[in-house]
Enzyme design. Structure first.
Site, PDB file in Angstrom:
ATOM      1  N   ASP A  20     -48.417 -33.940  43.810  1.00 51.44           N
ATOM      2  CA  ASP A  20     -49.676 -34.666  43.597  1.00 51.44           C
ATOM      3  C   ASP A  20     -49.332 -36.143  43.451  1.00 51.44           C
ATOM      4  O   ASP A  20     -49.328 -36.709  42.363  1.00 51.44           O
ATOM      5  CB  ASP A  20     -50.369 -34.137  42.335  1.00 51.44           C
ATOM      6  CG  ASP A  20     -51.652 -34.915  42.033  1.00 51.44           C
ATOM      7  OD1 ASP A  20     -52.108 -34.883  40.871  1.00 51.44           O
ATOM      8  OD2 ASP A  20     -52.165 -35.584  42.952  1.00 51.44           O
ATOM      9  N   ASP A  66     -52.264 -37.815  35.687  1.00 52.02           N
ATOM     10  CA  ASP A  66     -53.527 -37.611  34.960  1.00 52.02           C
ATOM     11  C   ASP A  66     -53.593 -36.237  34.294  1.00 52.02           C
ATOM     12  O   ASP A  66     -54.461 -35.980  33.468  1.00 52.02           O
ATOM     13  CB  ASP A  66     -54.710 -37.787  35.923  1.00 52.02           C
ATOM     14  CG  ASP A  66     -54.543 -36.937  37.177  1.00 52.02           C
ATOM     15  OD1 ASP A  66     -54.217 -37.499  38.257  1.00 52.02           O
ATOM     16  OD2 ASP A  66     -54.662 -35.693  37.059  1.00 52.02           O
ATOM     17  N   GLN A  91     -46.624 -50.013  39.005  1.00 55.89           N
ATOM     18  CA  GLN A  91     -47.829 -50.206  39.811  1.00 55.89           C
ATOM     19  C   GLN A  91     -48.942 -50.877  39.018  1.00 55.89           C
ATOM     20  O   GLN A  91     -48.888 -50.896  37.787  1.00 55.89           O
ATOM     21  CB  GLN A  91     -48.310 -48.841  40.334  1.00 55.89           C
ATOM     22  CG  GLN A  91     -48.405 -47.781  39.264  1.00 55.89           C
ATOM     23  CD  GLN A  91     -48.118 -46.370  39.764  1.00 55.89           C
ATOM     24  OE1 GLN A  91     -48.180 -46.072  40.961  1.00 55.89           O
ATOM     25  NE2 GLN A  91     -47.733 -45.494  38.861  1.00 55.89           N
ATOM     26  N   PRO A 138     -44.047 -46.578  44.892  1.00 56.69           N
ATOM     27  CA  PRO A 138     -43.179 -45.515  44.369  1.00 56.69           C
ATOM     28  C   PRO A 138     -43.386 -44.164  45.057  1.00 56.69           C
ATOM     29  O   PRO A 138     -42.479 -43.341  45.062  1.00 56.69           O
ATOM     30  CB  PRO A 138     -43.571 -45.435  42.901  1.00 56.69           C
ATOM     31  CG  PRO A 138     -44.931 -46.040  42.787  1.00 56.69           C
ATOM     32  CD  PRO A 138     -44.983 -47.092  43.862  1.00 56.69           C
ATOM     33  N   ASP A 157     -38.218 -40.279  38.604  1.00 57.46           N
ATOM     34  CA  ASP A 157     -38.612 -40.335  40.012  1.00 57.46           C
ATOM     35  C   ASP A 157     -38.488 -38.918  40.574  1.00 57.46           C
ATOM     36  O   ASP A 157     -37.433 -38.288  40.457  1.00 57.46           O
ATOM     37  CB  ASP A 157     -37.676 -41.289  40.768  1.00 57.46           C
ATOM     38  CG  ASP A 157     -38.091 -41.475  42.221  1.00 57.46           C
ATOM     39  OD1 ASP A 157     -37.807 -42.546  42.781  1.00 57.46           O
ATOM     40  OD2 ASP A 157     -38.700 -40.548  42.790  1.00 57.46           O
ATOM     41  N   GLY A 158     -39.564 -38.426  41.154  1.00 53.45           N
ATOM     42  CA  GLY A 158     -39.571 -37.059  41.674  1.00 53.45           C
ATOM     43  C   GLY A 158     -38.498 -36.837  42.723  1.00 53.45           C
ATOM     44  O   GLY A 158     -37.942 -35.740  42.837  1.00 53.45           O
TER      45      GLY A 158
END
Ligand code: SAM
Length: 284
Positions: free
Chosen positions: A157, A87, A32, A164, A139-140
């Site tokens: 989150d 984050d 991204q 993605p 990748d979740g």
């Protein structure tokens, strides 16, 4: 992005704009477009693909509500999973709970973690160095399909359902989350600002309702998630869990000794009281 202003590109016909004091970092990652800039009102701001993700000044609202509501509602959460959350803000809030023995975070983009640790360290504090943290770059969607672990609380989150993040709003992802939750397990999800993203909220609820005996939304007012309430999806395997009386949450909050700036036991319950236009999104 003009020289001194960042204009968010989430909506074609509506835009929040931030004055830029300084661009600290800007790059296309493997996944991204990433920019971190300093703004006079919100401090440092992370944006991905033109969308504000987190700011130093208002991150506490979203991170406290996405984390303390499910963990205090559960009452004995030991294993927490964060999907996305690069984050580190959710991870930091989760690790404030002494009862949490392990916090797994699955983030697709290592650059987000690296650059937020470097330019926005106040958001994650010492969370990434905590011995209870298990940081996975994946990748979740794939992680949920493959993991054999179980979790008491799963917190999604994610970015919005573009790029993605798209796969993190789909039925089979939620189904895999449901399958990896313990008996009284809770799934909470970022479901957008429903005044602007009503379809996203409607889809999330329809999908959670098909999987959980207790599915609803709760709300948080995040200044830089513009134009309405940030709507958080809630799916719980135990329909009675949300029926605990206020003194129970007050006691758990006191025992947890959390120093919060948005979350408190009163807002814990008030957040589930939905305005009619959001309640109606649950009708499908
Ligand atoms: N709170 C923000 C919001 O509501 O828009 C989200 C913040 S967090 C920075 C979003 C994170 O989700 C990003 O770090 C992004 O890289 C991550 N992400 C997006 N798609 C993902 C996926 N499929 N698996 C794991 N992480 C993902």
């Amino acid at each position: 992005m003009s020289q001194n202003w960042f204009g968010e590109t989430l909506y074609p016909d509506y835009q929040q704009r931030h004055q830029i004091d300084r661009v600290l970092y800007e790059k296309k990652t493997e996944f991204q477009e990433l920019v971190i800039f300093e703004s006079p009102r919100f401090g440092r701001v992370l944006a991905l693909d033109g969308v504000v993700q987190v700011t130093e000044k208002d991150e506490f609202v979203y991170h406290e509500m996405l984390t303390h509501v499910p963990i205090l509602a559960h009452g004995a959460a030991e294993r927490v999973l964060v999907i996305g959350g690069g984050d580190g803000g959710v991870l930091e809030e989760a690790l404030k709970h002494e009862g949490v023995e392990r916090a797994t975070m699955v983030e697709i983009d290592p650059s987000v973690v690296e650059l937020c640790r470097k330019y926005m360290p106040s958001i994650s504090g010492a969370a990434f160095d905590d011995k209870r943290t298990d940081l996975v770059f994946a990748d979740g969607r794939t992680f949920m399909a493959e993991t054999k672990e179980t979790f008491d609380v799963i917190i999604v989150d994610s970015t919005d359902p573009v790029g993605p993040g798209t796969v993190l709003f789909e039925q089979d992802f939620y189904a895999d989350c449901r399958a990896r939750l313990t008996e009284r397990g809770i799934l909470v999800t970022q479901s957008g600002v429903s005044f602007m993203q009503d379809e996203e909220a409607r889809n999330t609820h329809r999908r959670l309702k098909a999987l959980f005996p207790d599915a609803t939304f709760y709300l948080a007012q995040v200044p830089t998630y513009a134009a309405g309430f940030m709507t958080l999806g809630w799916g719980c395997r135990d329909a009675n869990l949300r029926k605990v009386a206020p003194p129970v949450i007050e006691r758990r909050f006191a025992e947890a000794r959390l120093d919060t700036r948005y979350y408190n036991p009163a807002i814990h319950f008030a957040a589930f009281a939905l305005p009619t236009y959001i309640e109606r999104l649950k009708d499908g």
